[in-house]
Scaffold this active site. Structure first.
Site, mmCIF file in Angstrom:
data_model
loop_
_atom_site.group_PDB
_atom_site.id
_atom_site.type_symbol
_atom_site.label_atom_id
_atom_site.label_comp_id
_atom_site.label_asym_id
_atom_site.label_seq_id
_atom_site.Cartn_x
_atom_site.Cartn_y
_atom_site.Cartn_z
ATOM 1 N N CYS A 85 99.980 -38.027 74.356
ATOM 2 C CA CYS A 85 100.283 -38.701 75.626
ATOM 3 C C CYS A 85 100.902 -37.772 76.658
ATOM 4 O O CYS A 85 100.926 -38.089 77.844
ATOM 5 C CB CYS A 85 101.236 -39.866 75.379
ATOM 6 S SG CYS A 85 100.625 -41.014 74.151
ATOM 7 N N CYS A 203 101.547 -53.967 75.346
ATOM 8 C CA CYS A 203 100.956 -52.700 74.909
ATOM 9 C C CYS A 203 100.135 -52.137 76.068
ATOM 10 O O CYS A 203 99.353 -52.858 76.685
ATOM 11 C CB CYS A 203 100.026 -52.917 73.718
ATOM 12 S SG CYS A 203 100.809 -53.760 72.330
ATOM 13 N N HIS A 333 96.593 -46.311 80.477
ATOM 14 C CA HIS A 333 97.106 -45.086 79.867
ATOM 15 C C HIS A 333 95.981 -44.226 79.314
ATOM 16 O O HIS A 333 95.651 -44.300 78.129
ATOM 17 C CB HIS A 333 98.105 -45.441 78.770
ATOM 18 C CG HIS A 333 98.682 -44.251 78.075
ATOM 19 N ND1 HIS A 333 98.884 -43.028 78.686
ATOM 20 C CD2 HIS A 333 99.097 -44.088 76.793
ATOM 21 C CE1 HIS A 333 99.396 -42.179 77.803
ATOM 22 N NE2 HIS A 333 99.524 -42.785 76.654
#
Ligand SMILES: [Zn+2]
Ligand SMILES: [Zn+2]
Lengths: 388, 160, 388, 160
Positions: A85, A203, A333
Site C-alpha cells: 500500500c 473496508c 485504494h
C-alpha cells in the site's frame, strides 16, 4: 529536507477504467503533474514508478520505463518500486532523498494500479507466507485489531461507522473520489459483514487509479519561479520518512509500534507536532485503521481515537480534518497510486485549491500511509509532512 | 477413523510447523529456539535473528490462550469454510503470540483469554484443490483434554 | 563516488534449489555477505531487495522485508526494486547514491530469483506490450541483432560460439556456476536452434539464485578497519551508473545506444577508460550480447567484437578477461540476482580471492548489466566500476 | 472465403493498430502523427513525446523494407506456428522501423532489404485460446500486389 519542494501533482479520478491500460492511466496522471508543475519532460532527472499488482495480474514488469516514455521521458534513471500500500509514498521518499542530496534537480513519482479485473482475487501478504496459508486475508488483521481496541478501550461500532460516514461526506466534495453518495451510520452498520466487526462499508474499495508528483530542489523552484511563468506554486517537503516493522513478539494489537515510530520520526524531521497540523490524509484502509492512526499521529491520546471520530473533530470543519479527499474508504485504494493521491490532496489543500473541501488557511499538512501485514506488525509506514 | 484416513492423503500446509498429529499423540506447534540468545520463534526461521546462527527446532506445545479472534464472513480463500475464524494465540510454553486458524465449528464459543488446544486436521485445500492439513486451535485446555482422554480410555483416537 | 566501498559480498551457487523458498535463498546470500563484511544486522541503515518474477510466479510481493528480517534486520527502510535483468544492479546504484549522499553509513543489496518452476513460461518484455503480442520472445530481439551484425561486419557463427565456449571454460573454475562441464564450438553450433542464429548453448539458462552486497561509506570502512577485525577488505566503488533507453526510431541494431551511453557515463564518473580495466563481468544473456558489449565498452572497435572473442583476448589469460565467473551463459541468469552476482565476482577478483580463475593483479574491474527490450532499444543499462 | 469467415470471429491482437483489412481493401498499419512536431509513431501513443499533446491517428501504409529477420524455432508463445518468423521492417511512408511478425509460410524467402507488404489474418491465439488477428508482413511490394489484384479482377477476396 527543507530544500525539497513539490512543484506539481496530477491524478485521474479513481474508479473503474476498463477501457484504459495501466500505462495509459499512469501517463495521463504523469502528464497532468508535468503541466501542473510547468516542467518539461527533458527537465526530469529521475523517475520513480510504483505499482503493486500488475506483475501478478497482467504479467507485466519493468513498467516505469513504458510510462515515462509515454510522456516523452527517456534516458534518465527510472526506478520500479513495489511496497504494497505504500508503493507510491516509498517511491516519493526515495525521490526526495535524491533531490535533497543534489543528485537530481527534478524528480518525479508516478503510481498506478488497475484492479477491476476478474483475476484480482483476495488481497493478502504474499501467497508463500504461512499467515496467508492459514487464512489471513487483509481485512482480518485489521478486524483483530478492532476487536482488541473495542475490548481494551470501549471503542464502539458506532465510532467505527463514524469514520466511514465522515469520509464519504468528504468524498462527495471530491470529483476524483470513486464513491460520492452519502451514507448513514445505519448504512455502514447494516452493510454485509466482511470480517467481524468490519462491514463492507468499513473496508476500502478497490479502484483503478493513477497519481503523480513532480519534486524539485528549492533552488530549481526559485529559479523557475523567477525566470518564468508565475504559475509555479511550490509546496515545501518538511519530512519524508519511511520505516519498516519491528516484528517484535508479542505485538500489542491496539497500536502498531511501526506506525508510532514513523509518525514520531516525521515530526522530529519536520520540526512540528500534531498540534501544528491543519490537514491530514491517513491510511484509512479500514475504519479501525483511521482510528489507530489518529492515536499514532498524536491527534488524541491512546484509546481515544473512536471518540475523536464520533465527536466530529476530524471532519471538515472540525479541529483537525482527516481525509478531506474521502480517504481510501471512499476515494478507493489502488495500492500503487494511493500514496501519490494522498500527496495530491495535501498539495491541493496547502495551495488553497481544494474547492468545496478546502480546509481554510491550511499551512501544514501530513500524508500518512501504511502497508503489508507481517507478524502482527506492519511492513511499512511512510509519513510525509508538507507546508507552505 | 475417517479423519485418520484423510490425514494420510492430505499434505500439511507447510512442512515442519507441527508435530504429534500423525501418530495420534498430542498435536504441537514446532518453532525454533536459539539457546545462546534464549529466543523463541514461530515459524522456525533459517537463522536466529539475534546471532544469525542456525536455530534448533523447538516444540512449542499445543496449548495457548486466546488473545484476539474474529470471524471471516467474506468469500474464503483456500477452500476454507464460510465463515471461518482466526485469532492471535498466546502460546503457553514460549509466550509467543501467533496468528492461527480457530476451529470453525466453535465460532460462537470464542472469548478473550480462553484456553485453547491445538488440532491438526483437514481444513480447506492447498491452492490447487488438494485437501490440506492445517493446524487450528479449539476451545479447551490441557486439563479438559486429559479428562477426556481418560474418559475415552486413551489418546489414540480423538474425534473433536 | 570515491567515498563508497563494498565491504562484503555473498551468494549461493546458482542452479536448481527446489527445496528452498525464495526468501530462504535470499537470506542465505544476505547472511554470507554480512559475515564477509563483518557487519552486524543492526549496523545496516537501508536495505534493497531485487527480484523480477516472484509476483507473477508465486503471488508474492513486498518480499524485501521478509528477507531482511530473516537476517535480523528490521525497522530500517527496505526497498523492493524490479528492473528486469538489471534489478540487482539498479538496486545497487540506488544504494550507492544513499551512501554517497551520507543518508546511510551502511546499506545492503540482496537479489534473488526462483525460476525452476513449471509456471515460468517464456520470458518477454511484458504481456501487455504490443511487441510481446506480436511474438517478440526475449531471444528474438538478440537474434535480430546478431543477424544484422553478421551482415554488416562479417561476424561468424564460429565467433558467436567462441563466447559460449570461453564462458563455459571459465565456469569450470567457479563453484557457484550452474554449468561447468566443458563444451566445444561444435557442441555450441550443433545444439538445438532456438532463434536463428542462436542455438540453445548461446542462450543463458534459467537459474535459482541469490546474491548480496554490503556497501558502506569509506569513513565507516576506515573506522571499522582500524577499530576491529582486520578482516575488512573494502573495494572502492568508482562509478555506479544507471541509464534507460532513448527509444529513438530507427534504432541501429548493431549496437544499443543505451549501452554505449551507459559505458561512457561510467568511464567519465570513474575517471578510467577501457584500457585501465583488468577484468569485466558483462551481461552475456546471449553470445551476441557479449560481442556487442565488448564494442560498447570500448574493448575493441565497432564491428570487431566477434574477432576479439575468437582471438581469445577476453578469455582468462587474455588481454582483458570478460566473464571469468562463467557469465550468464554458464553461471545461469536469475534476473533478480544477476547484477549482484556480477559484483560478487568482481569483488573476489579485486581482492585476489578468485582462486583458479583469478586474474593476476587485478586492480580495476567493471560489472555491466542490461535489461528489457523496448522499441528495439534496451530499457536499462547499469555499469559499475570498482577498484582497489 | 474461409479466411473472411475467420476474420469475423477473431479479435484483433490490439485495437486500432491496423485498418483496411475488414473490408477487403489494402491492410495498413495505423500509428500516430503530431503535425506540430512532424513526428510519426507506431503504435499510436496517448501523447506526442515532444509536445505532450494528443496525436492524430495516422495511416502508416502497408509497405516496407526488411531491415532484419529471424526465425523462432523454440516452443512458440500465443499459439503461433513453430517455427515462425519476425523482423524489423522499415515502413515506406513514415520511415519508422517497426517490429513485426513475418508471414510464416515464407520463412525461406526472406532477404535483407526486400520489399514487404502487410497482411492481417488469423495467426495464433489471444492468450486465452481464441483465434487472433495479427498483422504480418509478407514478401512482395505494392507493384506486385497491384498486378495480382488486376489478375484476380479486384481486391475483394485475396488468399495469400
Ligand atoms: Zn541466537
Ligand atoms: Zn508534438
Amino acid at each position: 529536507m527543507s530544500e525539497v519542494v513539490i512543484l506539481g501533482v496530477g491524478m485521474i479520478p479513481f474508479g473503474r477504467h476498463p477501457q484504459k491500460l495501466l500505462v495509459e492511466m499512469a501517463a495521463e496522471a504523469a502528464r497532468a503533474a508535468l503541466k501542473d508543475a510547468a516542467v518539461e519532460p527533458g527537465e526530469v532527472g529521475a523517475g520513480f514508478f510504483s505499482n503493486g499488482l500488475a506483475a501478478r495480474l497482467f504479467s507485466d514488469h519493468t513498467i516505469g520505463q513504458n510510462v515515462y516514455w509515454e510522456v516523452g521521458i527517456n534516458r534518465i534513471p527510472i526506478y520500479n518500486i513495489e511496497n504494497a500500500c505504500t508503493s507510491a509514498s516509498t517511491a516519493f521518499c526515495l525521490a526526495c532523498g535524491q533531490v535533497a542530496a543534489g543528485q537530481v534537480e527534478v524528480a518525479m513519482v508516478v503510481g498506478a494500479e488497475k484492479m477491476y479485473v476478474p483475476e484480482l482475487g483476495l488481497i493478502h501478504s504474499g501467497q508463500s507466507e504461512l499467515d496467508t496459508q492459514l487464512g489471513l486475508v487483509a481485512p482480518a488483521g485489521f478486524a483483530l485489531r478492532a476487536k482488541r481496541h473495542m475490548a481494551e478501550f470501549g471503542t464502539t461500532e458506532a465510532q467505527l461507522a463514524a469514520v466511514a460516514v465522515k469520509n464519504r461526506r468528504h468524498a462527495a466534495l471530491n470529483p476524483n473520489a470513486q464513491f460520492r453518495d452519502p451514507i448513514t451510520p445505519e448504512d455502514v452498520l447494516s452493510a454485509p459483514m466482511v470480517v467481524d466487526p468490519l462491514t463492507r462499508l468499513q473496508c476500502c474499495p478497490n479502484a483503478d487509479g493513477a497519481a503523480a508528483v513532480v519534486l524539485a530542489s528549492a533552488d530549481f523552484a526559485r529559479w523557475r519561479r523567477g525566470a518564468s511563468r508565475g504559475k509555479v506554486r511550490p509546496v515545501d517537503v518538511r519530512a519524508a520518512v519511511y520505516c519498516t516493522g519491528s516484528y517484535a513478539n508479542p505485538q500489542d494489537l491496539t497500536h502498531w509500534e511501526t506506525d508510532e515510530r514513523g509518525c514520531r520520526l516525521a515530526y522530529e524531521a519536520a520540526g512540528v507536532g500534531p498540534e501544528d497540523l491543519n490537514v491530514v490524509e491517513c491510511h484509512d484502509a479500514f475504519t479501525i485503521s483511521e482510528i489507530l492512526h489518529y492515536e499514532a499521529l498524536g491527534l488524541c491520546p491512546a484509546g481515544e481515537g473512536g471518540r475523536l471520530a464520533e465527536a466530529g473533530e476530524t471532519a471538515l470543519g472540525g479541529r483537525i480534518p482527516v481525509n478531506p479527499s474521502g480517504g481510501l474508504l471512499s476515494r478507493g485504494h489502488p495500492p500503487g497510486a494511493t500514496g501519490a493521491a494522498q500527496l495530491c490532496e495535501i498539495v491541493a489543500q496547502l495551495r488553497g485549491e481544494a474547492g468545496p473541501r478546502q480546509v481554510p488557511g491550511a499551512r501544514v499538512g501530513l500524508a500518512h500511509c501504511m502497508g503489508g501485514d507481517k507478524a502482527a506488525d506492519s511492513k511499512s509506514c511512510t509519513v510525509v509532512v508538507l507546508s507552505v | 477413523m475417517s479423519e485418520t484416513t484423510e490425514l494420510k492423503h492430505a499434505t500439511l500446509v507447510t512442512e515442519g510447523i507441527v508435530t504429534g498429529y500423525e501418530d495420534g499423540s498430542r498435536p504441537r506447534l514446532v518453532g525454533g529456539y536459539c539457546p545462546d540468545c534464549a529466543r523463541w520463534y514461530f515459524p522456525c526461521p533459517s537463522y536466529c535473528r539475534s546471532c544469525l546462527e542456525p536455530v534448533q527446532a523447538a516444540d512449542l506445545g499445543g496449548e495457548g490462550k486466546l488473545h484476539a479472534f474474529t470471524v471471516i464472513r467474506m468469500r474464503p480463500p483456500l477452500g476454507l469454510p464460510q465463515p471461518y475464524a482466526v485469532g492471535y494465540v498466546d502460546l503457553k510454553e514460549s509466550g509467543l503470540r501467533v496468528f492461527c486458524l480457530l476451529d470453525p465449528s466453535a465460532i460462537d464459543r470464542y472469548r478473550l483469554d480462553m484456553p485453547l488446544r491445538l488440532t491438526v486436521s483437514v481444513l480447506g485445500h492447498d491452492g490447487s484443490g488438494q485437501p490440506c492439513l492445517r493446524p487450528y486451535f479449539s476451545p479447551g485446555d490441557h486439563h479438559e483434554d486429559a479428562e477426556k482422554e481418560t474418559d475415552t480410555g486413551g489418546g489414540e483416537v480423538r474425534d473433536e
